[in-house]
Design a protein around this motif. Structure first.
Motif, short mmCIF file in Angstrom:
data_model
loop_
_atom_site.label_atom_id
_atom_site.label_comp_id
_atom_site.label_asym_id
_atom_site.label_seq_id
_atom_site.Cartn_x
_atom_site.Cartn_y
_atom_site.Cartn_z
N LYS A 118 0.80 -1.22 0.00
CA LYS A 118 0.00 0.00 0.00
C LYS A 118 0.84 1.27 0.00
CE LYS A 118 -3.99 -2.15 2.22
NZ LYS A 118 -5.01 -2.08 3.31
N GLY A 119 2.16 1.13 -0.11
CA GLY A 119 3.01 2.30 -0.16
C GLY A 119 2.84 3.08 -1.46
N ALA A 120 3.39 4.28 -1.49
CA ALA A 120 3.27 5.15 -2.66
C ALA A 120 4.10 4.59 -3.80
CB ALA A 120 3.73 6.56 -2.32
N VAL A 121 3.43 4.26 -4.91
CA VAL A 121 4.08 3.76 -6.12
C VAL A 121 3.50 4.53 -7.30
CG1 VAL A 121 4.50 1.75 -7.59
CG2 VAL A 121 4.38 1.47 -5.11
N GLY A 122 4.36 4.90 -8.22
CA GLY A 122 3.89 5.66 -9.38
C GLY A 122 4.97 5.85 -10.41
N GLU A 123 4.97 7.02 -11.05
CA GLU A 123 5.93 7.33 -12.10
C GLU A 123 6.75 8.55 -11.72
OE1 GLU A 123 3.49 7.80 -15.54
OE2 GLU A 123 3.24 5.64 -15.86
N LEU A 124 8.03 8.49 -12.05
CA LEU A 124 8.96 9.56 -11.70
C LEU A 124 9.55 10.16 -12.96
CD1 LEU A 124 10.48 11.03 -9.37
CD2 LEU A 124 12.26 9.26 -9.61
N GLU A 125 9.30 11.45 -13.17
CA GLU A 125 9.86 12.17 -14.30
C GLU A 125 11.20 12.78 -13.91
OE1 GLU A 125 8.52 12.26 -17.25
OE2 GLU A 125 6.48 11.53 -16.90
N ILE A 126 12.01 13.10 -14.92
CA ILE A 126 13.30 13.74 -14.67
C ILE A 126 13.10 15.01 -13.84
CG2 ILE A 126 15.21 14.97 -15.78
CD1 ILE A 126 15.02 13.09 -18.10
N GLY A 127 13.93 15.16 -12.82
CA GLY A 127 13.84 16.33 -11.96
C GLY A 127 13.12 16.07 -10.66
#
Length: 675
Positions: free
Chosen positions: A175-184
């Motif tokens: 249930k932890g925070a998972v997602g997408e990471l953009e440059i920066g």
């Protein structure tokens, strides 16, 4: 509570029942099974005295010296001779499964549920699991999931299996925070509507190590590298560098890559080997790194990294597993492109390559998080690993492969996708298929051939695999943009199959990716859909398919008395068709059809596929793929219970396959160039 899976094999449709697995008494990662047999001992690894378990063995041996055709015992050359077993199947059959990943383990459990014993051979030194890999670093107690990071469940049968694991405490929801990471450092968390993400309770490997805890008919031998398969006296003889490891009635290849290709290259299974060699695998670098302090600016536990060549994923194992202590253990994965650029023999990685790749990936972490160059804290521990055969890049989209002549099969995620769910479904399908073959396959073994000629199509997904039901943030934004359109835009990078005109519409099906959106109604979903093209208005439309996994994954478009229908391939017996009654309202009706025994009306052929029903009520069955001339199709009248065979001559021999379509065509047009 017992759990079950439904077989995907097209020759039978009964449910599979897996044994209820008790929660292990000790859930620590070092838990081992008492039935493990190491390769220093040959106890219970095979059948040292076949005559003692089967009194008819010597009699059969005298009547058939080798138990195989003469060709099967010839010395193999670059062009393999096909093994064709002629000996009867043992009264107490034993199956060898080479590979202890999810597919192999589920295959073994399904065989046990059908009363068939098996032996699983695995190369793992520390445990089972294949891509369910967890590495423990002592004495620090560092824990890293260094292969599969998590999984999702989309298919109803796999969901039921996962529910059983949840009940026994083998897995839990992440249930932890998972997602997408953009440059920066721009992080976008997956929405709450996303499907649950699951992890094993004590690292991913703990799930694999727990699956066989209560099995009574599954032997386990590890670490063991099966290096040779030899057919002799009606059995498969397995050996490891010259040391015998037992003899078996059927073999299962539940791993892939160059080791599997090498094993099959001189096995006498050319069709199986050919399919395995078609598989294209990516290469990915995995960097395990431990930091004394939390990484700067990080507000997530896992992220798919976008736009960084050296990095595709970063996950905090300490936070995910709930250790809550220092150091912080991170797993970083490169992109497939970066893995290809820096690929070296994984058995002997040069030091210069190790330093280059490690520096490049840590620099990628800085870029992804938006940190100044050189500001990332220095890790207190690092380990670099190259997954030379990381993930499949193409698939035949069949649940399993089986050669009944050679009594050998393949299971694995790559046959259906690139995820844990596909692996489990494939293993279940092959386990049931083999059990059915052992029970009913001696009379007409050809009917049990599956997946030996299917072409492979590209797979989509993340660099670290597919996650069924999980839609990326970018895809959701793209779907929202489609609401402004009145027609559907094809993705030319994907493969579509189309029907002939039916009721003024051409229907298309995408076999590699879920089609998203219905622009005319602004209704969107992430399920597989059926696309239609109106010849009059020249508009595209997308209709939702019935909630039937087999149809969604493997269904074929057919004409059902002037209406579009979808049906999955079947060899014989009852078969359900879904007929689209009203495309605009997405109304489907279920129609039962009875397909006769193919062997009775056509003899021993490779495979026939249902193609539709004529207005007269006759069922049309056609060869797919066509193995050799002459080409023919069958018209079967279910009312009169008779069939007629229609042979078409003059096609020649230079073709890969012939498709049957309905309706007479008065004229045709050839497009020499399409812009």
């Amino acid at each position: 509570m017992a759990t079950s899976l439904m077989s995907l094999s097209s020759s039978f449709l009964q449910p599979l029942k897996l044994k209820t697995l008790a929660k292990p008494r000790n859930t620590h990662l070092s838990t081992t099974r008492k039935i493990i047999t190491t390769c220093d001992s040959q106890k219970n690894t095979g059948k040292s005295n076949p005559s003692s378990r089967n009194p008819n063995f010597q009699k059969r041996r005298n009547s058939s010296k080798y138990g195989t055709s003469r060709r099967s015992i010839l010395k193999k050359s670059f062009l393999q001779e096909q093994v064709t077993f002629t000996a009867r199947i043992s009264d107490d059959p034993h199956v060898a499964i080479i590979g202890g990943g999810m597919a192999g383990l589920i295959c073994a459990l399904n065989l046990e549920a059908r009363g068939v014993q098996s032996t699983v051979f695995d190369t793992g030194i520390h445990g089972l699991g294949g891509r369910l890999g967890t590495r423990i670093i002592e004495p620090q107690g560092l824990i890293f999931d260094h292969a599969a990071q998590f999984f999702t469940a989309d298919d109803a049968r796999f969901i039921k299996l996962v529910d059983g694991w949840l009940e026994k405490g083998l897995v839990r929801e992440w249930k932890g925070a998972v997602g997408e990471l953009e440059i920066g450092g721009s992080f976008s968390q997956f929405p709450s509507s996303s499907p649950p993400r699951y992890i094993a309770a004590n690292g991913m490997r703990s799930l694999a190590d727990s699956l066989l805890l209560e099995s009574q008919m599954v032997n386990l031998v590890r670490p063991c590298w099966i290096s040779k398969l030899e057919p002799l006296n009606g059995m498969w003889h397995l050996s490891e560098n010259g040391t015998p490891r037992g003899q078996f009635d059927v073999i299962v290849i539940a791993h892939n890559g160059k080791c599997a290709n090498r094993l099959l290259s001189a096995s006498g299974l050319p069709l199986v080997a050919k399919q395995m060699k078609k598989l294209d695998l990516s290469s990915i670098w995995a960097l395990l790194a431990a930091f004394d302090d939390p990484l700067p600016t990080v507000n997530f536990e896992g992220a798919f990294v976008k736009g960084v060549e050296s990095l595709s994923w970063m996950g905090n194992n300490s936070a995910k597993l709930g250790n809550g202590r220092n150091p912080h253990c991170w797993t970083f994965f490169s992109t497939a492109a970066y893995g290809k650029q820096n690929k070296v023999p994984q058995e002997n990685i040069p030091t210069v390559t190790t330093e280059k790749v490690k520096a490049g990936m840590l620099q990628g972490v800085e870029i992804a998080l938006g940190l100044p160059e050189g500001s990332l804290p220095k890790p207190v521990y690092t380990r670099l690993q190259l997954w030379g055969a990381a993930l499949p890049k193409n698939t035949p989209a069949v649940p399993c492969i089986f050669d009944p002549q050679g009594r050998a099969g393949i299971c694995g995620d790559w046959l259906l996708g690139s995820n844990l769910e596909s692996a489990a479904l494939s293993g279940a399908a092959l386990g049931n298929h083999i059990a059915e073959f052992l029970q009913n396959g001696e009379a007409n073994p050809e009917e049990f051939a599956i997946g030996l000629h299917d072409r492979l199509s590209p797979l989509d997904g993340h660099d670290i695999g597919q996650f069924p039901g999980l839609t990326s943030v970018g895809e959701k934004e793209e779907a929202n943009a489609y609401q402004l359109l009145v027609s559907y835009t094809l993705n030319w990078d994907l493969r579509y199959s189309f029907s002939p005109p039916i009721g003024g519409l051409i229907f298309g099906q995408n076999n590699t990716k879920a089609m998203i959106g219905n622009p005319s109604t602004a209704s969107f979903n992430d399920k597989r859909s059926l696309m239609s093209f109106d010849l009059n208005s020249e508009d595209f439309n997308v209709a939702k398919l019935p909630e039937d996994y087999t149809l969604q994954q493997f269904g074929n478009l057919v004409d059902h008395s002037g209406k579009i229908a979808i049906v999955s391939q079947a060899y014989s017996g009852p078969m359900d068709l879904w007929v689209l009654e009203d495309a605009s309202k997405e109304e489907w009706s279920k129609v039962a059809a009875i397909v006769p025994s193919i062997t009775d009306i056509a003899g021993n052929v490779q495979r026939l596929i249902f193609r539709g029903i004529l207005p007269t009520g006759e069922i049309i069955l056609a060869l797919l793929p066509t193995p050799k001339p002459p080409f023919f199709f069958l018209c079967y009248d279910p009312k009169e219970k008779n069939a007629r065979k229609v042979v078409i001559e003059g096609i020649g021999e230079d073709y890969a396959a012939v498709n049957v379509f309905f309706d007479h065509v008065e004229s045709h047009m050839v497009l020499s160039k399409v812009s």
